[in-house]
Design a protein around this motif. Sequence first.
Motif, PDB file in Angstrom:
ATOM      1  N   VAL A   1       0.857  -1.183   0.000  1.00 43.72           N
ATOM      2  CA  VAL A   1       0.000   0.000   0.000  1.00 43.72           C
ATOM      3  C   VAL A   1       0.893   1.233   0.000  1.00 43.72           C
ATOM      4  O   VAL A   1       1.948   1.247   0.655  1.00 43.72           O
ATOM      5  CB  VAL A   1      -0.940   0.032   1.227  1.00 43.72           C
ATOM      6  N   HIS A  16     -11.428   4.862  -7.373  1.00 46.28           N
ATOM      7  CA  HIS A  16     -11.154   4.205  -8.655  1.00 46.28           C
ATOM      8  C   HIS A  16     -10.667   2.801  -8.345  1.00 46.28           C
ATOM      9  O   HIS A  16      -9.546   2.601  -7.871  1.00 46.28           O
ATOM     10  CB  HIS A  16     -10.092   4.975  -9.448  1.00 46.28           C
ATOM     11  N   SER A  17     -11.546   1.823  -8.595  1.00 45.96           N
ATOM     12  CA  SER A  17     -11.231   0.458  -8.185  1.00 45.96           C
ATOM     13  C   SER A  17     -11.816  -0.540  -9.174  1.00 45.96           C
ATOM     14  O   SER A  17     -12.828  -1.188  -8.892  1.00 45.96           O
ATOM     15  CB  SER A  17     -11.780   0.203  -6.774  1.00 45.96           C
ATOM     16  N   PRO A  37      -5.675  -2.127  -9.721  1.00 40.60           N
ATOM     17  CA  PRO A  37      -5.483  -1.671  -8.341  1.00 40.60           C
ATOM     18  C   PRO A  37      -6.586  -0.711  -7.904  1.00 40.60           C
ATOM     19  O   PRO A  37      -7.395  -0.284  -8.710  1.00 40.60           O
ATOM     20  CB  PRO A  37      -4.133  -0.962  -8.388  1.00 40.60           C
ATOM     21  N   THR A  38      -6.590  -0.392  -6.612  1.00 40.44           N
ATOM     22  CA  THR A  38      -7.582   0.518  -6.049  1.00 40.44           C
ATOM     23  C   THR A  38      -6.894   1.803  -5.602  1.00 40.44           C
ATOM     24  O   THR A  38      -5.843   1.750  -4.968  1.00 40.44           O
ATOM     25  CB  THR A  38      -8.294  -0.132  -4.853  1.00 40.44           C
ATOM     26  N   THR A  39      -7.509   2.924  -5.945  1.00 41.05           N
ATOM     27  CA  THR A  39      -6.996   4.229  -5.528  1.00 41.05           C
ATOM     28  C   THR A  39      -8.121   5.035  -4.913  1.00 41.05           C
ATOM     29  O   THR A  39      -9.143   5.279  -5.552  1.00 41.05           O
ATOM     30  CB  THR A  39      -6.408   5.008  -6.718  1.00 41.05           C
ATOM     31  N   ARG A  65      -3.268   3.929  -2.307  1.00 39.79           N
ATOM     32  CA  ARG A  65      -3.243   2.999  -3.441  1.00 39.79           C
ATOM     33  C   ARG A  65      -2.791   1.626  -2.963  1.00 39.79           C
ATOM     34  O   ARG A  65      -1.823   1.507  -2.213  1.00 39.79           O
ATOM     35  CB  ARG A  65      -2.286   3.486  -4.539  1.00 39.79           C
ATOM     36  N   ASP A  66      -3.475   0.600  -3.430  1.00 41.91           N
ATOM     37  CA  ASP A  66      -3.063  -0.766  -3.112  1.00 41.91           C
ATOM     38  C   ASP A  66      -3.106  -1.610  -4.379  1.00 41.91           C
ATOM     39  O   ASP A  66      -3.766  -1.251  -5.357  1.00 41.91           O
ATOM     40  CB  ASP A  66      -3.963  -1.368  -2.020  1.00 41.91           C
ATOM     41  N   ASN A  67      -2.409  -2.713  -4.365  1.00 41.64           N
ATOM     42  CA  ASN A  67      -2.361  -3.614  -5.522  1.00 41.64           C
ATOM     43  C   ASN A  67      -3.252  -4.828  -5.318  1.00 41.64           C
ATOM     44  O   ASN A  67      -2.952  -5.927  -5.793  1.00 41.64           O
ATOM     45  CB  ASN A  67      -0.918  -4.061  -5.777  1.00 41.64           C
ATOM     46  N   THR A  97      -8.900   8.699  -3.377  1.00 42.44           N
ATOM     47  CA  THR A  97      -8.364  10.058  -3.365  1.00 42.44           C
ATOM     48  C   THR A  97      -9.340  10.971  -2.648  1.00 42.44           C
ATOM     49  O   THR A  97     -10.488  11.093  -3.043  1.00 42.44           O
ATOM     50  CB  THR A  97      -8.137  10.583  -4.796  1.00 42.44           C
ATOM     51  N   THR A 125      -4.053  10.245  -0.900  1.00 44.12           N
ATOM     52  CA  THR A 125      -4.296   9.108  -1.779  1.00 44.12           C
ATOM     53  C   THR A 125      -3.832   7.829  -1.090  1.00 44.12           C
ATOM     54  O   THR A 125      -2.783   7.817  -0.445  1.00 44.12           O
ATOM     55  CB  THR A 125      -3.572   9.257  -3.126  1.00 44.12           C
TER      56      THR A 125
END
Length: 426
Positions: free
Chosen positions: A361, A409-410, A415-417, A377-379, A419, A375
Amino acid sequence: MAAASRVSTGLRFVYGKRAWLGALHLLIAPWWALLTAFATVAGLVGSLVTLPLVLLGVPLFVLTGDVLISAARSESTWFRRVFGVHIRISPRTVPTGTSLLGDARSLLTDSGFWQLAAYNVLRLPLALLTLLAPLLVLALGGYLVREPLRMMFVEGALPELAFLATPPKIAINGPLCILLGLTLVLGSPLLWRVFSNVHIGLAQLLLRGSKMHELTERVGELEVSRAATVDSVEAERRRIERDLHDGAQQRLVSLAMTLGRARSKKDNDPDGASALLEQAHNEAKEAITELRDLVRGLHPPVLADRGLDAALSGLAARSPVPVTVRYDVSERPPRTIEAIAYFMAAEALTNIARHADASKVVVGVERSGVALRITVRDNGSGGAFVRPGHGLAGLADRASGVDGTLTVHSPVGGPTTLTMELPCES
């Protein structure tokens, strides 16, 4: 090196994506302008002509207003998606639905509606002019290049190119004519940018409603965000009560019972009492840990003492998923904004650990103008979205309570972001 950078910047400005998007807009605008101008004139004239027939004229006028407002919102979406320019369309008078006469009266007294009608009428000649002018420039540039070259290959010379055979005679030297033509052709993308900006300027001038409309819209937004904030706080209060009742309170009840059993055995069974005291000691430590975690989730002391950077680092250290924190804010944000940002990061990391199946993350915090942008972000596996009554909806409500936004945004598969942008006036 600096000169090369300036040349590269200039080329991107003239021939970049923005210029070609401007050309696309100039090609499409006349057709859309023709359609909306026809709808405006036909609707208003038809309403006036059929006014004696109230049952026909009034509904036609109200329908014209609905069509024009919908077209304006569509155009605002176009400007935002193509040029990245947000034109705030005032909602103007919202039909009450009680009567057509009432709706028609509201539109008649609405200055924003007449601004919109004027925009649709004025935009048609502007769209035609801004389409024809670049085409004429390109045609003239092509002619200035082609004609001297044709004369050179056909006549074997490169004489002057005469534009008028009779006085006053205008003639341009052949090489200069070619140079001028190339300049017009190669510089035409700059004209596309300029004319598309004229379209944007006209839309910004007339599509926005009056100050009264903007204030009315703002009040409506604040009422909605206030209600969402109240609901979010109430949900958080219920969650805290539930955590206290199901967690720490139960442990304290168990601790009291264990101490009571130990007291009853202290005379007859000292060893049993000692074991119960040891058990009570462990339960007390677990209760303290749960209370500390609960308080940390609300507003950790490190956040108040050392700021958001240190608090996020503490979150990263406790996360079961490896977390990298990138904090790039020179001046400390307001305490309320820090608390919301911390809660957003904590909630996001909790959801990632439970559901995302992620291996890393990245949490980023930076200033973007007058906003603090956070923000996460994860993978992981993705598929996250805002659902009423769930964690992300609570985060969105918290952000809207201070006039901020939350974007998710997922896509499925990741990945998921997440914001979040929060106002952060210095």
